[in-house]
Design a protein around this motif. Structure first.
Motif, short mmCIF file in Angstrom:
data_model
loop_
_atom_site.label_atom_id
_atom_site.label_comp_id
_atom_site.label_asym_id
_atom_site.label_seq_id
_atom_site.Cartn_x
_atom_site.Cartn_y
_atom_site.Cartn_z
N ARG A 69 14.35 -129.92 -45.43
CA ARG A 69 15.75 -129.49 -45.30
C ARG A 69 15.86 -128.05 -44.84
NH1 ARG A 69 18.24 -129.07 -50.91
NH2 ARG A 69 16.99 -127.15 -50.82
N ASP A 70 14.94 -127.19 -45.29
CA ASP A 70 15.14 -125.75 -45.17
C ASP A 70 14.30 -125.06 -44.10
OD1 ASP A 70 16.89 -125.96 -47.34
OD2 ASP A 70 15.25 -125.73 -48.78
N ARG A 108 19.39 -136.48 -41.21
CA ARG A 108 20.71 -135.86 -41.29
C ARG A 108 20.79 -134.58 -40.48
NH1 ARG A 108 21.19 -135.86 -47.62
NH2 ARG A 108 22.80 -134.29 -47.22
N ARG A 109 19.64 -133.92 -40.28
CA ARG A 109 19.63 -132.72 -39.43
C ARG A 109 19.67 -133.07 -37.94
NH1 ARG A 109 14.88 -128.75 -41.45
NH2 ARG A 109 15.64 -127.59 -39.62
N ARG A 110 19.56 -134.34 -37.62
CA ARG A 110 19.59 -134.82 -36.23
C ARG A 110 18.48 -134.19 -35.38
NH1 ARG A 110 24.21 -137.76 -35.51
NH2 ARG A 110 25.90 -137.38 -36.98
N LEU A 111 17.34 -134.00 -36.00
CA LEU A 111 16.20 -133.46 -35.27
C LEU A 111 15.54 -134.57 -34.45
CD1 LEU A 111 14.48 -131.31 -38.04
CD2 LEU A 111 15.59 -130.44 -35.98
N TYR A 133 16.62 -135.99 -45.11
CA TYR A 133 17.04 -134.66 -44.63
C TYR A 133 16.79 -134.52 -43.13
CZ TYR A 133 17.58 -132.83 -49.40
OH TYR A 133 17.98 -132.59 -50.68
#
Length: 359
Positions: free
Chosen positions: A116-117, A140-143, A137
C-alpha cells in the motif's frame, strides 16, 4: 558549515547550464561522452551524488522501481532455489530498463503495508494468496501488474507453466512402472494439513491446484486412490513430518509424488531415517528440476520448468504494461504458459512386488 552542493554549483564549476548538468544524470544521451564525464567528475569531486530520488520521481511521475509481492516470508526469496532463480532472471531482464526490484512482504508491520505504502511503477504478484490484503492494495492502486504462478485473470498479464500437464506425466510415469499404491505430498496455506481424505482436500494456490488435477488425471484413469498428505507452504520441517506420515506406516506407498523438489528432498531424508531404499523400495518424483535434483543420490526424477524463461517473460510483460500506462495506451494483457518436461533419472523404478515377479 559546509556549503550545500546543487546542480547550479556544478554548472558554475564546469561552465555549463544547470539543465546540462541535470541531463548528465537523467538524460545522458543528450550530451557528448566527454562532457558528461567532466560533469560527473566535478560532481564527484564536490561530493554530489545526484538529484534527490524522491524529488526526481515527483517531477517525472515515475519511481524507477517495481515491486514483487510474495505470500511467503521474504526469507523464502533468498533460500528457495526456484525463487532465487526466478528473481535473478527478473533482475537481469530489468537491468537495461533502469528499474529496480523491491521485495514486498504480504503482511503489515508497525501499521505499514509495503504493498500500500511503497512507491512503485508496477508489481509482480508471485505465487501469492489471492485473498491477500497486499494483492488487494495493488489492485486498488491501479498499478500495472503481472501475475506469476497465479490463477489467470483478464485484468493483468499472467505467466504460468503447464503444471497440470507436467504433473500428469509424472503420475503416468509411476503408473507405467507398475505402481498402484502412491502417496501425494502437497503444499498449501489454508485448509487442512496432515493426512487428508482425497475427497475432502481444500486446495489454495494455482500451482497446487493444477498439479493435483494433473496427478489425479493419471491416477483416476488407472483406478488409483492416493494417500494424501498436505503441509504448510515452504515449511520444510512440516514437509518432513508429512513425509513421515506417508512412510512410517504398515501400508506405506511404493511411490511418492511431491509438490516440489525441495519437498522431495525431505522424503529422501525420512526414507533414509526409516531405512527405506530409493528406488528399490520407494520411488520419488519431484517438480521444478532445481539444482537439488541432480545433487540428490540417487538423482531425482522430476518435472522440469524453465524458471529463467518465466522470469524473463514476466519482466518483459511488466515493462510493456508500464510503458503503456505512461503513454496512456490501453494495455492488452498477455497470457503466457510455458511447457513442462518429465525428466526421468534414478529415483524411480518398478515397485518391489513387481520386481519380485519379474525376477
Amino acid at each position: 558549515m559546509a556549503q550545500r552542493v546543487t546542480l547550479q554549483t556544478i554548472a558554475d564549476h564546469v561552465g555549463v547550464s544547470r539543465m546540462t548538468v541535470s541531463n548528465a544524470f537523467s538524460k545522458p544521451d543528450q550530451l557528448s561522452a566527454g562532457l558528461r564525464r567532466r560533469i560527473l567528475a566535478t560532481a564527484d569531486r564536490l561530493g554530489y551524488v545526484g538529484p534527490d530520488p524522491a524529488a526526481r520521481a515527483l517531477a517525472k511521475g515515475t519511481t524507477g522501481a517495481v515491486g514483487i509481492v510474495l505470500t511467503s516470508s521474504l526469507g523464502y526469496a533468498f533460500t528457495d532455489l526456484v525463487a532465487t532463480r526466478f528473481l535473478g532472471a527478473i533482475a537481469e531482464e530489468l537491468t537495461p530498463t533502469g528499474l529496480a526490484l523491491t521485495l514486498l512482504p504480504s503482511t503489515e508491520g508497525g501499521g505499514v503495508s509495503p504493498a500500500r505504502d511503497v512507491a512503485m511503477d508496477g508489481a509482480f504478484v508471485y505465487s501469492c494468496d489471492p485473498t491477500s490484503a497486499a494483492l488487494d492494495y495493488l489492485v486498488r492502486r491501479r498499478l500495472p501488474l503481472v501475475h506469476v504462478d497465479q490463477q489467470p485473470t483478464d485484468s493483468a498479464s499472467c505467466v504460468n507453466v503447464d503444471d497440470r500437464g507436467g504433473a500428469r506425466s509424472a503420475a503416468r510415469h509411476l503408473v507405467d512402472l507398475g505402481h498402484r499404491h502412491i502417496g501425494l505430498l502437497m503444499s498449501g496455506l489454508h485448509g487442512p494439513h496432515g493426512l487428508i481424505d482425497p475427497a475432502d482436500i481444500t486446495i489454495d494456490g494455482h500451482a497446487a491446484k493444477e498439479r493435483l488435477l494433473g496427478w489425479r488425471d493419471a491416477l483416476d484413469a488407472a483406478g488409483i486412490d492416493p494417500i494424501v498428505v498436505r503441509q504448510p507452504a515452504t515449511d520444510l520441517d512440516q514437509a518432513r513430518a508429512g513425509a513421515r506420515l506417508l512412510l512410517d506406516r504398515p501400508d506405506r506407498p511404493t511411490a511418492v509424488l511431491c509438490f516440489s523438489d525441495a519437498i522431495a528432498e525431505t522424503v529422501f531424508e525420512v526414507a533414509e531415517d526409516l531405512h527405506i531404499r530409493v528406488p528399490a523400495e520407494l520411488s520419488i518424483v519431484g517438480f521444478d528440476d532445481n539444482p537439488i535434483a541432480t545433487r540428490l543420490r540417487p538423482m531425482l526424477t522430476t518435472v522440469r520448468q524453465d524458471v529463467e524463461a518465466k522470469g524473463r517473460a514476466a519482466a518483459a510483460a511488466l515493462t510493456a504494461a508500464i510503458a503503456d500506462a505512461r503513454s496512456g495506451i490501453p494495455h492488452l494483457p498477455r497470457r503466457i504458459v510455458f511447457p513442462t518436461e518429465l525428466v526421468v533419472r534414478e529415483s524411480t523404478a518398478p515397485p518391489p512386488a513387481r520386481l519380485s515377479v519379474t525376477e
